[in-house]
Design a protein around this motif. Structure first.
Motif, PDB file in Angstrom:
ATOM      1  N   ASN A 277      17.479  51.245  30.016  1.00 45.83           N
ATOM      2  CA  ASN A 277      16.414  50.635  30.805  1.00 45.83           C
ATOM      3  C   ASN A 277      15.726  51.670  31.682  1.00 45.83           C
ATOM      4  O   ASN A 277      14.495  51.743  31.756  1.00 45.83           O
ATOM      5  CB  ASN A 277      16.970  49.525  31.703  1.00 45.83           C
ATOM      6  N   ALA A 278      16.551  52.486  32.378  1.00 42.71           N
ATOM      7  CA  ALA A 278      16.011  53.492  33.294  1.00 42.71           C
ATOM      8  C   ALA A 278      15.208  54.546  32.533  1.00 42.71           C
ATOM      9  O   ALA A 278      14.159  55.007  33.004  1.00 42.71           O
ATOM     10  CB  ALA A 278      17.147  54.148  34.082  1.00 42.71           C
ATOM     11  N   THR A 279      15.690  54.923  31.358  1.00 38.52           N
ATOM     12  CA  THR A 279      14.966  55.890  30.520  1.00 38.52           C
ATOM     13  C   THR A 279      13.606  55.341  30.119  1.00 38.52           C
ATOM     14  O   THR A 279      12.593  56.043  30.172  1.00 38.52           O
ATOM     15  CB  THR A 279      15.792  56.235  29.268  1.00 38.52           C
ATOM     16  N   ASP A 280      13.579  54.078  29.736  1.00 37.47           N
ATOM     17  CA  ASP A 280      12.307  53.446  29.355  1.00 37.47           C
ATOM     18  C   ASP A 280      11.340  53.392  30.538  1.00 37.47           C
ATOM     19  O   ASP A 280      10.142  53.646  30.379  1.00 37.47           O
ATOM     20  CB  ASP A 280      12.551  52.033  28.824  1.00 37.47           C
ATOM     21  N   PHE A 281      11.863  53.043  31.700  1.00 38.51           N
ATOM     22  CA  PHE A 281      10.990  52.904  32.873  1.00 38.51           C
ATOM     23  C   PHE A 281      10.373  54.247  33.265  1.00 38.51           C
ATOM     24  O   PHE A 281       9.194  54.322  33.629  1.00 38.51           O
ATOM     25  CB  PHE A 281      11.774  52.321  34.052  1.00 38.51           C
ATOM     26  N   TYR A 282      11.147  55.310  33.200  1.00 38.43           N
ATOM     27  CA  TYR A 282      10.684  56.635  33.616  1.00 38.43           C
ATOM     28  C   TYR A 282      10.121  57.461  32.454  1.00 38.43           C
ATOM     29  O   TYR A 282       9.963  58.676  32.578  1.00 38.43           O
ATOM     30  CB  TYR A 282      11.836  57.405  34.260  1.00 38.43           C
ATOM     31  N   GLU A 283       9.823  56.826  31.351  1.00 45.04           N
ATOM     32  CA  GLU A 283       9.426  57.551  30.138  1.00 45.04           C
ATOM     33  C   GLU A 283       8.248  58.507  30.374  1.00 45.04           C
ATOM     34  O   GLU A 283       8.211  59.617  29.826  1.00 45.04           O
ATOM     35  CB  GLU A 283       9.060  56.560  29.037  1.00 45.04           C
ATOM     36  N   ILE A 284       7.289  58.112  31.205  1.00 49.31           N
ATOM     37  CA  ILE A 284       6.095  58.955  31.400  1.00 49.31           C
ATOM     38  C   ILE A 284       6.432  60.261  32.121  1.00 49.31           C
ATOM     39  O   ILE A 284       5.630  61.197  32.117  1.00 49.31           O
ATOM     40  CB  ILE A 284       4.993  58.212  32.177  1.00 49.31           C
ATOM     41  N   TYR A 285       7.606  60.352  32.748  1.00 50.18           N
ATOM     42  CA  TYR A 285       7.990  61.569  33.458  1.00 50.18           C
ATOM     43  C   TYR A 285       8.762  62.542  32.565  1.00 50.18           C
ATOM     44  O   TYR A 285       9.016  63.677  32.951  1.00 50.18           O
ATOM     45  CB  TYR A 285       8.850  61.226  34.678  1.00 50.18           C
ATOM     46  N   LYS A 286       9.152  62.082  31.373  1.00 52.79           N
ATOM     47  CA  LYS A 286       9.935  62.930  30.469  1.00 52.79           C
ATOM     48  C   LYS A 286       9.109  64.131  30.026  1.00 52.79           C
ATOM     49  O   LYS A 286       7.984  63.995  29.563  1.00 52.79           O
ATOM     50  CB  LYS A 286      10.376  62.113  29.255  1.00 52.79           C
ATOM     51  N   GLY A 287       9.671  65.314  30.191  1.00 46.56           N
ATOM     52  CA  GLY A 287       8.988  66.541  29.825  1.00 46.56           C
ATOM     53  C   GLY A 287       7.959  66.995  30.832  1.00 46.56           C
ATOM     54  O   GLY A 287       7.349  68.052  30.681  1.00 46.56           O
ATOM     55  N   VAL A 288       7.758  66.188  31.875  1.00 47.37           N
ATOM     56  CA  VAL A 288       6.779  66.510  32.912  1.00 47.37           C
ATOM     57  C   VAL A 288       7.468  66.850  34.232  1.00 47.37           C
ATOM     58  O   VAL A 288       7.099  67.807  34.912  1.00 47.37           O
ATOM     59  CB  VAL A 288       5.798  65.327  33.121  1.00 47.37           C
ATOM     60  N   CYS A 289       8.488  66.066  34.570  1.00 48.44           N
ATOM     61  CA  CYS A 289       9.190  66.235  35.844  1.00 48.44           C
ATOM     62  C   CYS A 289      10.534  66.926  35.605  1.00 48.44           C
ATOM     63  O   CYS A 289      11.330  66.487  34.763  1.00 48.44           O
ATOM     64  CB  CYS A 289       9.396  64.874  36.501  1.00 48.44           C
ATOM     65  N   SER A 290      10.791  67.984  36.332  1.00 49.38           N
ATOM     66  CA  SER A 290      12.038  68.741  36.153  1.00 49.38           C
ATOM     67  C   SER A 290      13.265  67.924  36.556  1.00 49.38           C
ATOM     68  O   SER A 290      14.385  68.215  36.114  1.00 49.38           O
ATOM     69  CB  SER A 290      11.989  70.039  36.961  1.00 49.38           C
ATOM     70  N   ASP A 291      13.069  66.902  37.384  1.00 47.13           N
ATOM     71  CA  ASP A 291      14.183  66.072  37.849  1.00 47.13           C
ATOM     72  C   ASP A 291      14.334  64.794  37.023  1.00 47.13           C
ATOM     73  O   ASP A 291      15.031  63.862  37.455  1.00 47.13           O
ATOM     74  CB  ASP A 291      13.974  65.696  39.320  1.00 47.13           C
ATOM     75  N   TYR A 292      13.713  64.749  35.877  1.00 43.58           N
ATOM     76  CA  TYR A 292      13.675  63.518  35.073  1.00 43.58           C
ATOM     77  C   TYR A 292      15.067  62.942  34.826  1.00 43.58           C
ATOM     78  O   TYR A 292      15.320  61.755  35.089  1.00 43.58           O
ATOM     79  CB  TYR A 292      12.963  63.779  33.747  1.00 43.58           C
ATOM     80  N   HIS A 293      15.984  63.748  34.321  1.00 41.08           N
ATOM     81  CA  HIS A 293      17.313  63.238  33.975  1.00 41.08           C
ATOM     82  C   HIS A 293      18.074  62.777  35.224  1.00 41.08           C
ATOM     83  O   HIS A 293      18.786  61.761  35.178  1.00 41.08           O
ATOM     84  CB  HIS A 293      18.111  64.292  33.213  1.00 41.08           C
ATOM     85  N   ALA A 294      17.913  63.482  36.317  1.00 39.92           N
ATOM     86  CA  ALA A 294      18.558  63.069  37.569  1.00 39.92           C
ATOM     87  C   ALA A 294      17.956  61.767  38.079  1.00 39.92           C
ATOM     88  O   ALA A 294      18.670  60.915  38.634  1.00 39.92           O
ATOM     89  CB  ALA A 294      18.414  64.168  38.622  1.00 39.92           C
ATOM     90  N   MET A 295      16.642  61.593  37.903  1.00 44.26           N
ATOM     91  CA  MET A 295      15.981  60.347  38.308  1.00 44.26           C
ATOM     92  C   MET A 295      16.519  59.164  37.515  1.00 44.26           C
ATOM     93  O   MET A 295      16.787  58.088  38.072  1.00 44.26           O
ATOM     94  CB  MET A 295      14.469  60.474  38.114  1.00 44.26           C
ATOM     95  N   VAL A 296      16.680  59.361  36.209  1.00 41.15           N
ATOM     96  CA  VAL A 296      17.225  58.306  35.357  1.00 41.15           C
ATOM     97  C   VAL A 296      18.639  57.951  35.805  1.00 41.15           C
ATOM     98  O   VAL A 296      18.997  56.761  35.925  1.00 41.15           O
ATOM     99  CB  VAL A 296      17.215  58.745  33.884  1.00 41.15           C
ATOM    100  N   HIS A 297      19.445  58.962  36.062  1.00 42.39           N
ATOM    101  CA  HIS A 297      20.827  58.735  36.492  1.00 42.39           C
ATOM    102  C   HIS A 297      20.872  57.947  37.797  1.00 42.39           C
ATOM    103  O   HIS A 297      21.666  57.006  37.933  1.00 42.39           O
ATOM    104  CB  HIS A 297      21.554  60.073  36.670  1.00 42.39           C
TER     105      HIS A 297
END
Length: 388
Positions: A277-297
């Protein structure tokens, strides 16, 4: 009791998103050092050796709670032994707490009182009841002189339903509410919620269940059908998410209060996301934000509060002005340049920065739809499949 403190045991389940299998474990929690260990029930083996986990606290281990451990979202199904059941069952009573339409603008202060008085909010959602809904909820008062005025009032605006967990929750919540009549409350319980925020015997800010049986019925009314009273506008809106770490730190009420000073909250729900769910919500930040994986977590680490926010006056897009209230992404920058913003006051770093808000004006409706149209499966939902 040993130097380890007390050991409690719970039965937890985990839904493997890859295989659609449900696994069950014994989760042991040690109060002495906030450590945990897990035992896999099917294969009768240790799954996780005892390890310190300071983010887990006993008050958040109750039936139905979600606990994220090393990216696995576990749901507590039952007590794991009689010792745990005996010692915790009476400490984890639940009750319905209802913020009435007249106190919606003060809900931040009320929720802060809930936290300060030791309650855990297990469930929360904003509703707009119809007259028929209100009549059904208050059917026990049908025929009484105040029934018509009460049901008309309760359908006049949104309310916020909460399931509270605490020792003697029913008695303690009603004590915090004060007498039903606001004028009486101001005299004999001036610090009570009704004395502070109520007006009379009907517009008295809040409602609370009066017995265990009533609590079960009232909680089922609001939380079994989660479409009841759906009130999201999904137009000229923005989405704010008060993040899991901010809820854990008890900041929910204070953040809501800051939002309500300038905006209306038109829909609200306490949710828990799986990592998917979190990955889907933050999808637009993938590859753009360096903190993407931490944000999902972080977003998948525990309950969060999602709020649809609109301007108080005028049907205009609020995305940019709400972003101003939230402040820059980095709380350290906020503290220096924008100390009055939400992130400056409640954020820790760029990931744990207290609140998410919609970035682009055109995305406010999309994010609101993602949350309030239930385009995801709640973490507590068990898919019917093979279980182990």
């Amino acid at each position: 009791m040993s130097s380890d403190g007390v050991r409690y045991c719970f039965i937890v389940k985990w839904l493997d998103p890859q295989t659609c299998l449900v696994w069950r474990y014994q989760l042991f929690y040690y109060t002495g050092d906030n450590s945990i260990e897990m035992y896999e029930i099917k294969n009768q083996r240790i799954f996780l050796k005892r390890v310190s986990h300071p983010e887990v606290h006993l008050e958040h281990l109750y039936l139905g709670a979600s606990v994220t451990l090393y990216s696995r979202q576990l749901v507590i199904e039952d007590y794991g032994d009689e010792f745990t059941r005996k010692h915790l069952q009476n400490l984890q009573e639940t009750t319905l707490a209802l913020i009435k339409p007249d106190a919606i603008q003060q809900m931040g202060q009320i929720i802060n009182s809930v936290h300060c008085n030791g309650f855990v909010i297990k469930q929360l959602r904003m509703c707009q009841l119809t007259t028929q809904d209100a009549q059904t909820f208050y059917k026990a008062h049908s025929g009484k002189p105040f029934y018509g005025a009460l049901t008309t009032f309760m359908s006049s605006g949104p309310c916020v339903a909460m399931e509270l967990v605490a020792e003697d929750a029913i008695k303690r919540w009603r004590l915090l509410l004060g007498p039903t009549c606001t004028e009486k409350a101001k005299v004999i319980a001036p610090s009570s919620l009704r004395a502070q925020f109520g007006t009379d015997g009907t517009k008295n800010a809040c409602h609370g269940s009066d017995s265990t049986e009533t609590a079960k019925l009232e909680l089922a009314f609001f939380f079994v059908d989660r479409t009841l009273g759906s009130c999201a506008r999904m137009r000229n809106c923005t989405l704010c998410i008060i993040k899991p770490h901010a809820l854990l730190e008890g900041s929910m009420g204070a953040i809501l209060d800051l939002i309500l000073q300038n905006f209306d909250i038109t829909a609200m729900e306490l949710l828990t996301f799986s990592r998917t769910n979190a990955t889907d919500f933050y999808e637009i930040y993938k590859g753009v934000c360096s903190d993407y994986h931490a944000m999902v977590h972080e977003l998948a680490s525990g309950p969060f509060l999602a709020c649809e926010v609109c301007n108080k006056k005028g049907d205009t897009n609020p995305v940019e002005v709400v972003r101003e209230l939230c402040g820059p992404i980095d709380p350290q920058v906020c503290k220096m340049l924008r100390p009055d913003t939400i992130r400056a006051q409640f954020g820790t770093n760029k990931v744990k920065n207290a609140i998410h808000c919609t970035d682009l004006p055109e995305d406010g409706v999309l994010e609101s739809q993602f949350i309030f149209k239930q385009r995801f499966k709640p973490a507590q939902e068990v898919i019917k499949c093979k279980k182990f």
